[in-house]
Design an enzyme around this catalytic site. Structure first.
Site, PDB file in Angstrom:
ATOM      1  N   HIS A 207       0.855  -1.123   0.154  1.00  0.00           N
ATOM      2  CA  HIS A 207      -0.004  -0.061   0.102  1.00  0.00           C
ATOM      3  C   HIS A 207       1.025   1.142  -0.128  1.00  0.00           C
ATOM      4  CE1 HIS A 207       0.602  -0.699   4.302  1.00  0.00           C
ATOM      5  NE2 HIS A 207      -0.355  -1.697   4.211  1.00  0.00           N
ATOM      6  N   ASN A 235      -7.593   0.545   5.763  1.00  0.00           N
ATOM      7  CA  ASN A 235      -7.916  -0.829   5.023  1.00  0.00           C
ATOM      8  C   ASN A 235      -9.393  -0.876   4.852  1.00  0.00           C
ATOM      9  OD1 ASN A 235      -5.102  -1.056   5.243  1.00  0.00           O
ATOM     10  ND2 ASN A 235      -5.179  -2.430   6.879  1.00  0.00           N
ATOM     11  N   ASN A 314      -2.929   1.879  10.742  1.00  0.00           N
ATOM     12  CA  ASN A 314      -2.959   2.166   9.290  1.00  0.00           C
ATOM     13  C   ASN A 314      -4.348   2.967   9.002  1.00  0.00           C
ATOM     14  OD1 ASN A 314      -1.008   1.716   7.340  1.00  0.00           O
ATOM     15  ND2 ASN A 314      -2.341   0.362   6.181  1.00  0.00           N
ATOM     16  N   LYS A 380      -9.521 -10.117   9.529  1.00  0.00           N
ATOM     17  CA  LYS A 380      -8.356 -10.905   8.951  1.00  0.00           C
ATOM     18  C   LYS A 380      -8.803 -12.379   8.764  1.00  0.00           C
ATOM     19  CE  LYS A 380      -5.658  -7.210   8.508  1.00  0.00           C
ATOM     20  NZ  LYS A 380      -5.823  -6.525   7.092  1.00  0.00           N
TER      21      LYS A 380
END
Length: 492
Positions: A207, A235, A314, A380
């Site tokens: 990214h 994300n 993030n 995840k």
């Protein structure tokens, strides 16, 4: 010796350039132009990769960040909100990193299209959140998706369903870089084609590529021309990453002389987050330290919750004109992450990648904000999916919030075994999602199914040994229980 190494480096560089030119010659038209821009970025990364000697960080130079460089969220909240929230929002663009596939959860296609709550996908929830903002404040916050060549086609097909939503959606593609043979350090692919064996030769380079690909796409200039000043990047699988009006106000309302160009949201580390990147002070600048940069002798120290107390979520707030300036000055200097991979045929390759947060050191007056854990809710694995599908969270206008009926703010620790790894298997093992409001810890392993309206409290461990099967009956209440062996509920 140094002279010989320099000669070898030049030879590798020149061989790589020749191979890249050959690849470019294998295509024509607009594809060639896009690939040429991509290859410029790759060349730069490859040259730096050949020059790097040893770790990019000298451990002895690491310092704790000065107190004022990581602000507590409460202080930002304390500033309150202006009367003109809409003015702030009209300067904002929401960017979601949408390059990942759902392969780790056994799904084909973009991860953003996995159903996470009440039949809503990650993308549905994102669109609902921004639409709610635009309707509430009568604003025009656009959504930008950074796709990869893996996700672009499927994502674009699905975007048609949002045409009547009050959100303008743009997309751009991150770069496509060639995987390199670990031995020869030359591209493994012989053509730019994305079909057959050749497809394995390409990868999206992490990214950190957002800066170059966003700038190269032309979309950044369009948005700046429309008066947009900041992007909020996160994300797409982090369901806690919603637009925070207090952080946005803090960014927009600063004195011009000390304008903050980059905010990284960090949150307190728990033992589950020991691998997450952290903020340090290094040579007078705030800098992101990732586990890949840590010398082996210091890895345990890096993982310590007492020395490095926070980690990067993030969720990033970045000035658009500053990105443009740094791109044009070629001043975006991101540490290289060397990611070794093995292709299906057994060939060892290397991917050169960068991380978006590593750019923090390039921006003026960068800041960390220590936010509540609720802003970091990544999905995840199916263990994460179970949490967000459960009654621990309530859903409102696309945003998930912890249920007020849960007595303590931390989420339970959930570990589902390999029989639950793939979404399809996971779904088939729960007749309905259990009541988890009073759960602290859940471990499930082996061939286990749970019936309707099961309630889990305290610490629950369910283990079916190899060859055994456990069916938890509908309506069961398990509190501080260990269930093992064989338990079959027969239909009569």
């Amino acid at each position: 010796m140094a002279q010989f190494q320099e000669m070898m480096r030049q030879q590798l560089e020149s061989s790589m350039n020749a191979e890249l030119e050959k690849l470019l010659d294998s295509t024509k038209g607009s594809d060639r132009e896009v690939s040429r821009k991509d290859f410029e970025g790759f060349r730069n990364l490859f040259q730096r990769f050949l020059q790097v000697k040893g770790p990019s960080i000298e451990w002895i130079k690491i310092q704790r960040p000065p107190e004022e460089s990581i602000q507590p969220y409460e202080r930002i909240l304390g500033r309150g909100l202006p009367d003109s929230v809409a003015d702030c929002l009209n300067k904002l663009v929401v960017v979601k990193l949408n390059g990942g596939l759902g392969t780790s959860m056994g799904c084909k296609g973009p991860k953003s299209l996995i159903s996470v709550r009440n039949e809503n996908t990650f993308l549905d929830l994102t669109v609902q959140q921004i639409e709610h903002l635009n309707k509430t404040y009568n604003t025009n916050v656009p959504l930008v998706l950074m796709n990869s060549f893996n996700t672009d086609e499927d994502t674009k097909k699905i975007l048609q369903k949002y045409t009547h939503h009050r959100v303008k959606i743009h997309t751009f593609n991150q770069s496509r870089y060639p995987r390199i043979n670990k031995e020869s350090l030359l591209p493994v692919s012989t053509s730019l084609s994305m079909t057959g064996q050749s497809a394995e030769g390409w990868y999206p380079p992490g990214h950190g590529d957002i800066y170059a690909s966003f700038y190269n796409s032309g979309l950044m200039d369009q948005l700046i021309a429309q008066g947009k000043e900041y992007i909020f990047v996160s994300n797409i699988d982090n369901l806690g990453a919603t637009v925070d009006l207090h952080i946005l106000h803090h960014l927009v309302s600063q004195p011009n002389g000390k304008r903050c160009e980059f905010i990284m949201e960090v949150t307190d580390k728990t033992r589950a987050d020991v691998k997450g990147g952290t903020l340090i002070q290094y040579e007078g600048k705030l800098r992101l330290l990732e586990i890949a940069q840590v010398p082996k002798a210091h890895v345990d120290e890096f993982k310590s919750v007492s020395k490095f107390k926070i980690f990067n979520t993030n969720n990033l707030w970045i000035s658009l004109p500053a990105i443009k300036r740094l791109q044009e000055q070629k001043a975006m200097d991101l540490e290289i992450i060397v990611n070794p991979k093995t292709l299906d045929g057994g060939q060892n390759v290397v991917q050169l990648e960068t991380a978006v947060g590593a750019a923090i050191k390039c921006f003026d007056n960068a800041l960390g904000i220590n936010v509540p854990r609720s802003r970091f809710l990544p999905v995840k694995t199916t263990s994460d999916l179970l949490l967000v599908m459960s009654n621990l969270y309530s859903l409102d206008a696309g945003s998930l919030t912890m249920s007020p009926r849960r007595e303590f703010p931390t989420t339970p620790h959930v570990k589902l075994g390999s029989s639950f790894t793939k979404v399809q298997e996971y779904v088939s093992r729960f007749e309905s999602i259990p009541d988890m409001l009073e759960l602290d810890h859940l471990t499930v392993s082996g061939d286990v199914t749970l019936g309707k309206n099961v309630s889990l409290k305290g610490t629950v461990i369910i283990i079916a040994n190899h060859g055994d099967r456990i069916d938890i009956p509908a309506g069961s209440m398990l509190e501080n229980k260990i269930v093992s062996g064989n338990l079959r509920i027969m239909d009569h």
